[in-house]
Design a protein around this motif. Sequence first.
Motif, short mmCIF file in Angstrom:
data_model
loop_
_atom_site.label_atom_id
_atom_site.label_comp_id
_atom_site.label_asym_id
_atom_site.label_seq_id
_atom_site.Cartn_x
_atom_site.Cartn_y
_atom_site.Cartn_z
N PRO A 1 0.84 -1.19 0.00
CA PRO A 1 0.00 0.00 0.00
C PRO A 1 0.88 1.25 0.00
CG PRO A 1 0.14 -0.83 2.23
CD PRO A 1 0.94 -1.78 1.34
N MET A 2 0.42 2.31 -0.58
CA MET A 2 1.18 3.56 -0.60
C MET A 2 1.11 4.19 0.79
SD MET A 2 2.65 3.93 -3.49
CE MET A 2 3.18 5.62 -3.37
N PRO A 3 2.22 4.70 1.30
CA PRO A 3 2.21 5.27 2.65
C PRO A 3 1.50 6.63 2.73
CG PRO A 3 4.37 5.53 1.66
CD PRO A 3 3.56 4.68 0.72
N ASP A 4 1.42 7.32 1.59
CA ASP A 4 0.84 8.66 1.56
C ASP A 4 -0.10 8.76 0.35
OD1 ASP A 4 2.64 9.79 3.65
OD2 ASP A 4 4.19 9.40 2.14
N ASP A 5 -0.84 9.87 0.27
CA ASP A 5 -1.59 10.16 -0.94
C ASP A 5 -0.59 10.19 -2.10
OD1 ASP A 5 -3.80 10.44 0.69
OD2 ASP A 5 -3.86 12.62 0.55
N PHE A 6 -1.10 9.97 -3.33
CA PHE A 6 -0.19 9.90 -4.47
C PHE A 6 -0.90 10.33 -5.75
CE2 PHE A 6 -2.27 5.80 -4.12
CZ PHE A 6 -2.62 5.49 -5.42
N VAL A 7 -0.08 10.63 -6.75
CA VAL A 7 -0.54 10.85 -8.12
C VAL A 7 0.09 9.75 -8.95
CG1 VAL A 7 -0.46 12.38 -10.14
CG2 VAL A 7 -0.78 13.34 -7.84
N ALA A 8 -0.71 9.08 -9.78
CA ALA A 8 -0.21 8.05 -10.70
C ALA A 8 -0.42 8.56 -12.12
CB ALA A 8 -0.93 6.73 -10.49
N ILE A 9 0.67 8.69 -12.87
CA ILE A 9 0.64 9.22 -14.23
C ILE A 9 0.88 8.08 -15.20
CG2 ILE A 9 1.76 10.78 -15.87
CD1 ILE A 9 2.56 12.46 -13.33
N SER A 10 -0.07 7.87 -16.11
CA SER A 10 0.11 6.88 -17.16
C SER A 10 1.04 7.48 -18.21
CB SER A 10 -1.23 6.53 -17.81
OG SER A 10 -1.03 5.84 -19.02
N PHE A 11 2.22 6.88 -18.37
CA PHE A 11 3.19 7.43 -19.32
C PHE A 11 2.67 7.33 -20.75
CE2 PHE A 11 6.92 7.39 -22.03
CZ PHE A 11 7.56 8.53 -21.60
N ALA A 12 2.03 6.24 -21.10
CA ALA A 12 1.56 6.04 -22.47
C ALA A 12 0.43 7.00 -22.85
CB ALA A 12 1.09 4.60 -22.66
N GLU A 13 -0.44 7.31 -21.91
CA GLU A 13 -1.62 8.12 -22.20
C GLU A 13 -1.47 9.58 -21.80
OE1 GLU A 13 -4.21 7.06 -23.87
OE2 GLU A 13 -3.58 4.97 -23.95
N GLY A 14 -0.53 9.89 -20.92
CA GLY A 14 -0.40 11.27 -20.45
C GLY A 14 -1.56 11.69 -19.57
N THR A 15 -2.13 10.73 -18.84
CA THR A 15 -3.25 10.99 -17.95
C THR A 15 -2.78 10.79 -16.51
OG1 THR A 15 -3.97 8.70 -18.18
CG2 THR A 15 -5.00 10.33 -19.63
N ALA A 16 -3.60 11.22 -15.56
CA ALA A 16 -3.23 11.10 -14.15
C ALA A 16 -4.46 10.82 -13.30
CB ALA A 16 -2.54 12.38 -13.68
N ILE A 17 -4.23 10.10 -12.21
CA ILE A 17 -5.27 9.89 -11.21
C ILE A 17 -4.67 10.17 -9.84
CG2 ILE A 17 -6.61 8.21 -12.56
CD1 ILE A 17 -5.30 6.02 -10.85
N PHE A 18 -5.54 10.47 -8.88
CA PHE A 18 -5.12 10.74 -7.51
C PHE A 18 -5.55 9.56 -6.66
CE2 PHE A 18 -5.79 12.49 -3.26
CZ PHE A 18 -4.57 13.14 -3.06
N GLY A 19 -4.66 9.09 -5.80
CA GLY A 19 -4.99 8.00 -4.89
C GLY A 19 -4.70 8.39 -3.46
N ARG A 20 -5.34 7.72 -2.54
CA ARG A 20 -5.18 8.00 -1.11
C ARG A 20 -4.21 7.01 -0.46
NH1 ARG A 20 -6.60 13.06 0.14
NH2 ARG A 20 -8.59 13.60 -0.78
N ALA A 21 -3.65 7.43 0.66
CA ALA A 21 -2.75 6.57 1.43
C ALA A 21 -3.43 5.23 1.69
CB ALA A 21 -2.39 7.25 2.75
N GLY A 22 -2.68 4.14 1.56
CA GLY A 22 -3.20 2.80 1.78
C GLY A 22 -3.69 2.13 0.52
N GLU A 23 -3.86 2.88 -0.57
CA GLU A 23 -4.31 2.30 -1.83
C GLU A 23 -3.11 1.84 -2.66
OE1 GLU A 23 -8.36 4.99 -2.36
OE2 GLU A 23 -6.67 5.36 -3.68
N THR A 24 -3.40 1.02 -3.66
CA THR A 24 -2.39 0.52 -4.58
C THR A 24 -2.16 1.56 -5.67
OG1 THR A 24 -3.05 -1.75 -4.18
CG2 THR A 24 -1.84 -1.33 -6.21
N ALA A 25 -0.90 1.73 -6.07
CA ALA A 25 -0.55 2.66 -7.15
C ALA A 25 0.07 1.88 -8.30
CB ALA A 25 0.43 3.71 -6.64
N GLY A 26 -0.26 2.28 -9.52
CA GLY A 26 0.32 1.64 -10.70
C GLY A 26 -0.47 0.44 -11.13
N VAL A 27 -0.22 0.04 -12.38
CA VAL A 27 -0.90 -1.08 -12.99
C VAL A 27 0.15 -2.02 -13.59
CG1 VAL A 27 -2.57 -1.77 -14.77
CG2 VAL A 27 -2.88 0.38 -13.52
#
Length: 193
Positions: free
Chosen positions: A48-74
């Motif tokens: 789990p991510m220790p803090d809030d995070f931003v995950a940026i899809s390199f291929a698409e140039g898009t971003a999502i925001f996630g909260r601490a404790g959630e999984t980041a990346g695909v």
Amino acid sequence: MRKRGMLILMALFAFALSGAQVFAAEPAPAVIDNERVKVFDTIESIAPMPDDFVAISFAEGTAIFGRAGETAGVPGFRTIVIDLKNHPVAPLANNTGYPNAYPRPHIDKLLENDRVIVWHYRWFLNDPTPMHFHDKDVVVVYLEDSPLQSTEPNGKAVVNEYKSGDIRFNKRDRTHTELVVRGSASAVITELK
């Protein structure tokens, strides 16, 4: 295209969340680690991510925001994960007489909340940005080769040859204009609040 990419990223992100224990991996070493952020360039999910995070899809140039404790990346998709450490810094007062760096022409706001503003920006040949002031720290993910000339108000200019996939942390309190010197360039820019 960007909306389609965002939908794909959101669906894959939700899928990764549903099986976080199956897909979660130890993160590769951080490419940036300072008092504000810890940035990972990964093709795995991180949980789990220790803090809030931003995950940026390199291929698409898009971003999502996630909260601490959630999984980041695909798994299988290149994702730049910006772990937002709990070290907020207030924006600087802009006393320069120039506008703040964002918004500006050729820019799309991808998301905004109490932690970040994430932008997708494209530079075009012979089309400099207005002279501007950076009141916030930023993380920049270059989506393509980006030869950018930065010129300060005093006329001092330098050309930075960023490559596709380069990631930079830039501190606030900078005034300059930017001009792509060959072709065009694009980046996802995360302003830290």
